[in-house]
Design a protein around this motif. Sequence first.
Motif, short mmCIF file in Angstrom:
data_model
loop_
_atom_site.label_atom_id
_atom_site.label_comp_id
_atom_site.label_asym_id
_atom_site.label_seq_id
_atom_site.Cartn_x
_atom_site.Cartn_y
_atom_site.Cartn_z
N GLY A 316 37.52 97.21 17.25
CA GLY A 316 36.41 97.18 17.28
C GLY A 316 36.50 97.70 18.98
N SER A 317 37.40 97.64 19.82
CA SER A 317 37.46 98.28 20.77
C SER A 317 37.33 99.84 21.19
CB SER A 317 38.36 98.21 21.80
OG SER A 317 39.86 99.05 21.57
N VAL A 318 37.19 100.53 19.95
CA VAL A 318 37.12 102.07 19.98
C VAL A 318 35.60 102.00 19.44
CG1 VAL A 318 37.44 104.21 18.80
CG2 VAL A 318 39.23 103.01 19.53
N MET A 319 35.26 101.20 18.90
CA MET A 319 33.67 101.40 18.11
C MET A 319 33.01 101.36 19.87
SD MET A 319 33.65 99.18 14.62
CE MET A 319 31.97 99.82 14.52
N THR A 320 33.21 99.88 20.99
CA THR A 320 32.55 100.03 21.82
C THR A 320 31.70 101.27 22.35
OG1 THR A 320 33.76 97.72 22.29
CG2 THR A 320 32.29 98.58 24.15
N PHE A 321 33.38 102.46 22.80
CA PHE A 321 32.55 103.40 23.08
C PHE A 321 31.43 104.31 22.16
CE2 PHE A 321 36.86 102.95 24.59
CZ PHE A 321 36.77 103.71 25.41
N GLY A 322 31.23 103.80 21.25
CA GLY A 322 30.06 104.63 20.14
C GLY A 322 28.54 103.94 20.65
#
Length: 487
Positions: A316-322
């Motif tokens: 979830g936190s990685v997807m926030t970047f995109g």
Amino acid sequence: MKTKYYFIFNEGSRVNQIICAILINMPVFVYGAAIGWMSPMTLLLQDPVNSPRDVPLTDSEVSWMAAAAYLVCIPSDFLMAILGDKIGRKNTMFILSLAAFACWAIKLSSMSTWAFILARSLVGVMMGGAYVTCPLYTKEISEDVIRGMLGSMVILFHTIGNLLMYVIGDILSYYTILWICVTLPAIHMVLFTMMPESPSYLVKKGNIEKANKALAWLRCRKEDDPAVVRELDMLKKEQNKDDESNKFVIKAVLTDKILFRAFKIALVVALAREVCGAIPVLNFAGDIFATASKDTGLVLSPNQQAMMLGAVQVVGSVMTFGVVEKVGRKGLLFYTSLISGLSMCALASWFLARDYNVYLPAWLPMVTLCLCIFCDAFGLQPMSVVINAELFSFKYRGTIMAATMASASVTDFFQMLFFKPVMKSIGPYVAFYFFGGVCILTAIYTIIAIPETKARSLEEIYEDLKTKKEKRQESEKGMEKQKEILA
């Protein structure tokens, strides 16, 4: 000796900002590991057979261990804000890593209950820095176009720290884990000596030359580059505007209508994130899954289920970047709040149905908790940090972040202290229905009251906070002044 920075990447590259943001958020990683430590280690320390202590910890001792961090975090939020404004963001980071080092060193040196509570109290200092100093520092070294992405890094590092502890907590020995954790802040203190101070802080202190050099290094440009000069001028104007207001910060916030509206938004967003249910779930993941898995025949152990939760959180936190710079803050906060609320209500219904011997799928708790934690890491948590950092100028930023985080810490303290007793005496469904209701109300509030802050200046954001009447009055005053000039 004067500080001088050189950039080695292509002119205009953002690599230096990313490197600096990574090192700023290393203490957040250590803090995330400290939070994640509670889930596997309390199960171990309470185990009557395998506990490394002679006498296993009681539920009361575990509750106080969990709650101590959030109690200490209340004054620590203000302490970190004051230190950040007085001695600088960079020096405050060293204090933060020193507290982290002491936390793990105490656990290495003693197995006494008081030592566990003292070590967890130092986690409260780490928490204050992780969610006051680190987001502010990151915001102040970032360009507007990547401000949201780098600001979300605090959540990524927090979640990776959680996941690391869930994994190694299941496969490594008790003391090996502690030696790994005590090494991380020591490494950070060495590496961070190479990073520049926040340009905003340097401008506030009148060190314009150092601020210029720091900005030039961060932007990978020459010190006389027009873009660097222009950004430095903007920082000077922001500081001059803050200097013109000779009111105390709290007085200014309470008397200025726009600032007070911004403060209310910051407070609601911070509290909503803390009371969405993620905090007790992450601290007591193993215990929750042990309760949910009882008599269901699930193959995965509580710790392994907690690992899945940690992995979902990182995703979830990685997807926030995109998406944070595409979707915007407001939309991301709305959708994640709504989905998280519905998930929590579904989980509560599962526990309630089980009490009445109504059959529901055994996998439902795992799915709903994963969805809730995903939403927390994807939107609720990063947006609460990013929005709050973007709503205020340098003068108010630290104090407001401290006030909102302190308020959130009060709620966290009571959650940690009473979650396990409530779950065992009344039933988990009471807590999860409450968390779900808070999330749904947050989604409604987001649509009604919160402005979009993505890539916008303070003037543009505050314009959205004005009522139609205030905008009309300003327009009329502007027209009157124009008539006077023409006359």
